[in-house]
Design a protein around this motif. Sequence first.
Motif, mmCIF file in Angstrom:
data_model
loop_
_atom_site.group_PDB
_atom_site.id
_atom_site.type_symbol
_atom_site.label_atom_id
_atom_site.label_comp_id
_atom_site.label_asym_id
_atom_site.label_seq_id
_atom_site.Cartn_x
_atom_site.Cartn_y
_atom_site.Cartn_z
ATOM 1 N N ALA A 22 0.821 -1.219 0.000
ATOM 2 C CA ALA A 22 0.000 0.000 0.000
ATOM 3 C C ALA A 22 0.850 1.263 0.000
ATOM 4 C CB ALA A 22 -0.939 0.001 1.211
ATOM 5 N N HIS A 23 2.172 1.117 -0.023
ATOM 6 C CA HIS A 23 3.123 2.236 -0.111
ATOM 7 C C HIS A 23 3.036 3.183 1.094
ATOM 8 C CE1 HIS A 23 3.692 0.861 -4.202
ATOM 9 N NE2 HIS A 23 2.423 1.098 -4.480
ATOM 10 N N ILE A 24 2.610 2.662 2.254
ATOM 11 C CA ILE A 24 2.568 3.493 3.449
ATOM 12 C C ILE A 24 3.973 3.925 3.863
ATOM 13 C CG2 ILE A 24 2.021 3.474 5.917
ATOM 14 C CD1 ILE A 24 -0.385 3.826 4.158
ATOM 15 N N GLY A 25 4.955 3.072 3.619
ATOM 16 C CA GLY A 25 6.334 3.441 3.940
ATOM 17 C C GLY A 25 6.799 4.660 3.168
ATOM 18 N N ARG A 26 6.466 4.727 1.875
ATOM 19 C CA ARG A 26 6.850 5.883 1.063
ATOM 20 C C ARG A 26 6.130 7.137 1.526
ATOM 21 N NH1 ARG A 26 5.459 5.124 -5.029
ATOM 22 N NH2 ARG A 26 3.363 5.473 -4.199
ATOM 23 N N TYR A 27 4.828 7.012 1.793
ATOM 24 C CA TYR A 27 4.073 8.164 2.261
ATOM 25 C C TYR A 27 4.560 8.629 3.635
ATOM 26 C CZ TYR A 27 0.836 6.793 -1.458
ATOM 27 O OH TYR A 27 0.279 6.464 -2.654
ATOM 28 N N PHE A 28 4.934 7.676 4.474
ATOM 29 C CA PHE A 28 5.449 7.994 5.804
ATOM 30 C C PHE A 28 6.737 8.817 5.692
ATOM 31 C CE2 PHE A 28 7.594 7.343 9.789
ATOM 32 C CZ PHE A 28 6.595 7.204 10.737
ATOM 33 N N LEU A 29 7.647 8.391 4.816
ATOM 34 C CA LEU A 29 8.900 9.118 4.620
ATOM 35 C C LEU A 29 8.634 10.509 4.045
ATOM 36 C CD1 LEU A 29 11.985 9.171 4.630
ATOM 37 C CD2 LEU A 29 11.940 8.098 2.366
ATOM 38 N N ASN A 30 7.697 10.618 3.108
ATOM 39 C CA ASN A 30 7.364 11.931 2.553
ATOM 40 C C ASN A 30 6.843 12.872 3.629
ATOM 41 O OD1 ASN A 30 8.036 10.827 0.101
ATOM 42 N ND2 ASN A 30 5.944 10.617 -0.633
ATOM 43 N N SER A 31 5.965 12.377 4.488
ATOM 44 C CA SER A 31 5.444 13.205 5.580
ATOM 45 C C SER A 31 6.547 13.616 6.543
ATOM 46 C CB SER A 31 4.351 12.445 6.336
ATOM 47 O OG SER A 31 3.172 12.360 5.579
ATOM 48 N N ALA A 32 7.463 12.695 6.823
ATOM 49 C CA ALA A 32 8.568 13.023 7.725
ATOM 50 C C ALA A 32 9.436 14.139 7.153
ATOM 51 C CB ALA A 32 9.410 11.776 7.993
ATOM 52 N N TRP A 62 1.544 16.992 11.011
ATOM 53 C CA TRP A 62 1.471 15.564 10.715
ATOM 54 C C TRP A 62 0.046 15.150 10.352
ATOM 55 C CZ3 TRP A 62 5.277 12.077 10.050
ATOM 56 C CH2 TRP A 62 4.916 10.725 10.014
ATOM 57 N N ASN A 63 -0.947 15.762 10.998
ATOM 58 C CA ASN A 63 -2.337 15.381 10.765
ATOM 59 C C ASN A 63 -3.013 16.217 9.684
ATOM 60 O OD1 ASN A 63 -2.301 13.414 12.841
ATOM 61 N ND2 ASN A 63 -2.684 14.989 14.383
ATOM 62 N N GLN A 64 -2.286 17.115 9.037
ATOM 63 C CA GLN A 64 -2.880 17.987 8.028
ATOM 64 C C GLN A 64 -3.335 17.178 6.822
ATOM 65 O OE1 GLN A 64 -4.654 20.728 6.602
ATOM 66 N NE2 GLN A 64 -3.314 21.642 8.143
ATOM 67 N N PHE A 65 -4.548 17.454 6.367
ATOM 68 C CA PHE A 65 -5.093 16.723 5.218
ATOM 69 C C PHE A 65 -5.523 17.644 4.073
ATOM 70 C CE2 PHE A 65 -8.896 15.082 3.018
ATOM 71 C CZ PHE A 65 -8.325 14.001 2.367
ATOM 72 N N MET A 115 -0.917 19.038 -3.500
ATOM 73 C CA MET A 115 -0.026 17.940 -3.890
ATOM 74 C C MET A 115 -0.733 16.969 -4.812
ATOM 75 S SD MET A 115 2.976 18.396 -2.608
ATOM 76 C CE MET A 115 3.680 16.772 -2.743
ATOM 77 N N GLN A 116 -1.335 17.466 -5.856
ATOM 78 C CA GLN A 116 -2.022 16.617 -6.816
ATOM 79 C C GLN A 116 -1.057 16.191 -7.919
ATOM 80 O OE1 GLN A 116 -5.509 18.628 -8.249
ATOM 81 N NE2 GLN A 116 -6.154 19.269 -6.201
ATOM 82 N N VAL A 155 1.810 12.818 0.749
ATOM 83 C CA VAL A 155 2.122 12.620 2.159
ATOM 84 C C VAL A 155 1.189 11.558 2.741
ATOM 85 C CG1 VAL A 155 3.033 14.940 2.421
ATOM 86 C CG2 VAL A 155 0.609 14.542 2.815
ATOM 87 N N LEU A 156 1.362 11.285 4.030
ATOM 88 C CA LEU A 156 0.693 10.150 4.658
ATOM 89 C C LEU A 156 -0.821 10.310 4.686
ATOM 90 C CD1 LEU A 156 1.184 7.476 6.042
ATOM 91 C CD2 LEU A 156 1.450 8.685 8.203
ATOM 92 N N ALA A 157 -1.324 11.519 4.921
ATOM 93 C CA ALA A 157 -2.771 11.709 4.965
ATOM 94 C C ALA A 157 -3.415 11.361 3.630
ATOM 95 C CB ALA A 157 -3.090 13.157 5.341
ATOM 96 N N GLN A 158 -2.774 11.746 2.531
ATOM 97 C CA GLN A 158 -3.291 11.386 1.210
ATOM 98 C C GLN A 158 -3.187 9.881 0.962
ATOM 99 O OE1 GLN A 158 -0.572 14.464 -0.575
ATOM 100 N NE2 GLN A 158 -2.327 14.779 -1.929
ATOM 101 N N GLY A 159 -2.090 9.288 1.414
ATOM 102 C CA GLY A 159 -1.929 7.852 1.252
ATOM 103 C C GLY A 159 -2.978 7.063 2.015
ATOM 104 N N LEU A 160 -3.313 7.506 3.235
ATOM 105 C CA LEU A 160 -4.342 6.821 4.010
ATOM 106 C C LEU A 160 -5.714 6.969 3.369
ATOM 107 C CD1 LEU A 160 -3.312 7.667 7.673
ATOM 108 C CD2 LEU A 160 -3.173 5.457 6.528
ATOM 109 N N SER A 161 -5.981 8.136 2.804
ATOM 110 C CA SER A 161 -7.250 8.339 2.115
ATOM 111 C C SER A 161 -7.373 7.403 0.918
ATOM 112 C CB SER A 161 -7.366 9.797 1.663
ATOM 113 O OG SER A 161 -8.560 10.013 0.951
ATOM 114 N N ALA A 162 -6.306 7.315 0.136
ATOM 115 C CA ALA A 162 -6.323 6.397 -1.008
ATOM 116 C C ALA A 162 -6.400 4.947 -0.550
ATOM 117 C CB ALA A 162 -5.075 6.618 -1.861
#
Length: 278
Positions: free
Chosen positions: A64-74, A207-210, A217-218, A225-232
């Motif tokens: 689900a690429h959460i690792g990539r989104y996590f690094l982007n958010s960091a 961190w919680n910004q959506f 970031m379209q 970032v992580l919020a967009q990744g979780l939504s997807a």
Amino acid sequence: MRRERGIANAFSHGFLLLWGVLTTFPLLWVLLNSFKSDTEILGDPWGLPGALRFENWSRAWTEAHIGRYFLNSAIVVAGSLTLTMLLGATAAYVFARYEFRGRQLVYYLFVGGMMFPVFLALVPLFFVVKNAGLFGSWTGLILVYAAYSLPFTVFFLTAFFRTLPTAVAEAALIDGCGHFRLFFRVMLPMARPGLISVAIFNFLSHWNQFILPQVLMQGDDSKKVLAQGLSALAVSQGYAGDYSGLFAGLTIAMLPVLIIYVAFQRQVQSGLTAGQLK
């Protein structure tokens, strides 16, 4: 009076206990479901997992690429938090310690930014960032995060800098310390409790910004970032029926916030009143 005070204490403690249960229970429920299989989640959503299935976490992290989104958010949060604290502390120190014409006007312009909701600025902000060539980039998102965090940071730290002893600053100036060294070598270390408190608040907000990354970031999925990744993930895994992977992704997203709060909970609590000091 003693009886009435005891009833009031019992009522307040009971209310706080109920509030704590209502706050903690959803977090524990998500954590437990992240270790379940899809069959257990659908068949017994309130029960304990039969086994600790860490493969749910690895599947969410990789597939689900959460690792990539996590690094982007960091990366985005680290850049925006550094910029916010540097600019906010500098401006707050000037407002608190120096007299100059128009100081109150500029200060209230900063403070007035806290009353301006982000939703009203989404359309003009979209075109400003796009015309600046920063649309879909981490740089644009970092600058926007910092801009929207500055009003609260300046307001909070200005009140905190005013509480610091003036005698220490005057002694440093008499000893030959310049204004630049006075700020970085003397005043900033003294303001460490306030800096930590406001940094924690800003970290949680960034961190919680959506809504801001969703607008700015379209396009390129690799930079989201992580919020967009979780939504997807919620949409894709919901249709695919991989609810265990969805709960695992939500747990991974919550962990940094929970760790930061547990580690710095005293600073968070003291920060609720630090900005009110005169």
